[in-house]
Design an enzyme around this catalytic site. Structure first.
Site, mmCIF file in Angstrom:
data_model
loop_
_atom_site.group_PDB
_atom_site.id
_atom_site.type_symbol
_atom_site.label_atom_id
_atom_site.label_comp_id
_atom_site.label_asym_id
_atom_site.label_seq_id
_atom_site.Cartn_x
_atom_site.Cartn_y
_atom_site.Cartn_z
ATOM 1 N N ASN A 1 36.694 38.708 33.320
ATOM 2 C CA ASN A 1 37.979 38.672 34.029
ATOM 3 C C ASN A 1 38.356 37.208 34.293
ATOM 4 O OD1 ASN A 1 39.809 38.522 36.257
ATOM 5 N ND2 ASN A 1 39.445 40.687 36.645
ATOM 6 N N HIS B 1 40.848 34.190 37.917
ATOM 7 C CA HIS B 1 40.712 33.067 38.843
ATOM 8 C C HIS B 1 40.777 31.697 38.164
ATOM 9 C CE1 HIS B 1 40.722 35.824 42.020
ATOM 10 N NE2 HIS B 1 39.757 36.521 41.445
ATOM 11 N N HIS C 1 44.335 40.774 35.544
ATOM 12 C CA HIS C 1 45.079 41.606 36.497
ATOM 13 C C HIS C 1 46.434 40.962 36.737
ATOM 14 C CE1 HIS C 1 44.919 43.684 40.754
ATOM 15 N NE2 HIS C 1 46.048 43.939 40.094
ATOM 16 N N ARG D 1 49.145 40.997 38.966
ATOM 17 C CA ARG D 1 49.484 41.541 40.288
ATOM 18 C C ARG D 1 50.986 41.503 40.491
ATOM 19 N NH1 ARG D 1 44.829 41.907 44.048
ATOM 20 N NH2 ARG D 1 46.433 42.484 45.526
ATOM 21 N N ARG E 1 50.158 36.306 41.866
ATOM 22 C CA ARG E 1 49.431 35.207 42.528
ATOM 23 C C ARG E 1 48.495 34.464 41.578
ATOM 24 N NH1 ARG E 1 45.478 38.555 46.548
ATOM 25 N NH2 ARG E 1 47.448 39.472 47.139
ATOM 26 N N GLU F 1 44.602 44.997 33.989
ATOM 27 C CA GLU F 1 44.530 45.699 35.272
ATOM 28 C C GLU F 1 45.904 45.634 35.916
ATOM 29 O OE1 GLU F 1 39.927 44.420 36.325
ATOM 30 O OE2 GLU F 1 41.583 43.661 37.542
ATOM 31 N N THR G 1 41.056 43.327 45.309
ATOM 32 C CA THR G 1 41.249 44.780 45.290
ATOM 33 C C THR G 1 40.229 45.442 46.205
ATOM 34 O OG1 THR G 1 41.871 44.454 42.992
ATOM 35 C CG2 THR G 1 41.627 46.719 43.732
ATOM 36 N N GLU H 1 36.354 53.360 36.189
ATOM 37 C CA GLU H 1 35.607 52.141 36.516
ATOM 38 C C GLU H 1 35.184 52.258 37.970
ATOM 39 O OE1 GLU H 1 36.906 48.381 35.044
ATOM 40 O OE2 GLU H 1 36.049 47.295 36.739
ATOM 41 N N HIS I 1 33.396 44.561 40.158
ATOM 42 C CA HIS I 1 33.911 43.964 41.391
ATOM 43 C C HIS I 1 32.788 43.352 42.202
ATOM 44 C CE1 HIS I 1 36.397 42.952 44.792
ATOM 45 N NE2 HIS I 1 37.430 43.164 44.002
#
Ligand code: PXP
Length: 255
Positions: free
Chosen positions: A10, A13, A46, A48, A52, A73, A104, A154, A193
């Site tokens: 992922n 970030h 993801h 969002r 962000r 996502e 999340t 998931e 996660h």
């Protein structure tokens, strides 16, 4: 299911760091290419609603320029469905989203949200996109996911990763039971996660889980060992834990 455990990296970030300055670097696309070289099996991002971290342009360039499968996502909203239908990623993972949350928090309440989720699961499936539902490791959620016709769940590993002391074994057992139940119902089971070097092993050892999605820890660890090095080490820990679990003698069924 005893195949290779896949690693989805992922890259959200990487975009968080870029957006903190409003500049063009570090580039999530570059991170995705590096992840591929380091042994990732897929890229997860993801988008969002508040944008962000990952942006619409990121999704466009990831869709066009990476060879690995893209797992998008997203929240179940008309806007996100339109974006997924346009880009047709390999997979979509439907997640709950609250504007104020840091990340999340908790899984989708599929059992309660059945009516509104049904149209998203079917529309994405009809577009040829593999749909997964991000859920807490609970029997009712797995049954609801099955009833909706989602091929993949998931499991949210956040509670296990945050547990301490005597709670850890119980949280891990919830994941083991949920993964077994999902497999029994014919659902493909993923997890993710909050996973780190310290917490990944026992989850990777659950042989009914076929994919882990990991991001925040890897991007943080990249500060110290580089993104490629962090991914390679995570991959090695996953593979070791899975190999050890498969080599362990299975408990005998009682007569
Ligand atoms: N899986 C899902 C469905 C997620 O929403 C996230 C966080 O975006 C992850 C996996 C990865 O979590 P982390 O960044 O904590 O490794």
């Amino acid at each position: 299911m005893t195949g290779k455990l896949r690693l989805g990296v992922n890259i959200d970030h990487v975009a968080t760091i870029r957006n903190a300055r409003g500049v063009r670097y570090p580039d999530p696309l570059r991170a995705a290419h590096l992840a591929a070289e380091a042994g990732a099996d897929g890229i997860t991002a993801h988008l969002r609603e508040d944008r962000r971290h990952i942006s619409d342009d990121d999704i466009q360039s990831l869709s066009e320029k990476i060879d690995l499968p893209l797992n998008l996502e997203m929240a179940a909203t008309p806007e996100m469905l339109a974006i997924a239908s346009r880009h047709k990623p390999h997979a979509v993972c439907l997640v709950p989203e609250k504007r104020q949350e840091l990340t999340t928090e908790g899984g989708l309440d599929v059992a309660a949200g059945r009516d509104y989720l049904a149209s998203y699961v079917s529309a994405l499936g009809e577009a040829g996109i593999r749909v997964s539902l991000f859920i807490d490791p609970e029997a009712g959620q797995i049954e609801a996911a099955k009833a909706l016709g989602a091929p993949v769940v998931e499991l949210h590993t956040g509670s296990y990763c945050e547990a301490s002391g005597g709670e850890v074994a119980g949280e891990l057992e919830r994941l083991v039971r949920a993964a077994k139940m999902a497999e029994g119902l014919g659902l493909e089971c993923h997890a993710g996660h909050g996973l780190s070097y310290d917490t990944v092993g026992p989850v990777a050892a659950i042989a009914t889980i076929v994919e882990l999605n990991i991001g925040h820890f890897l991007v943080g660890e990249a500060i110290f060992s580089g993104l490629g090095g962090a991914i390679k080490h995570m991959r090695a820990l996953m593979d070791e834990a899975r190999a050890e679990a498969l080599a362990r003698p299975r408990p005998q069924a009682s007569a």
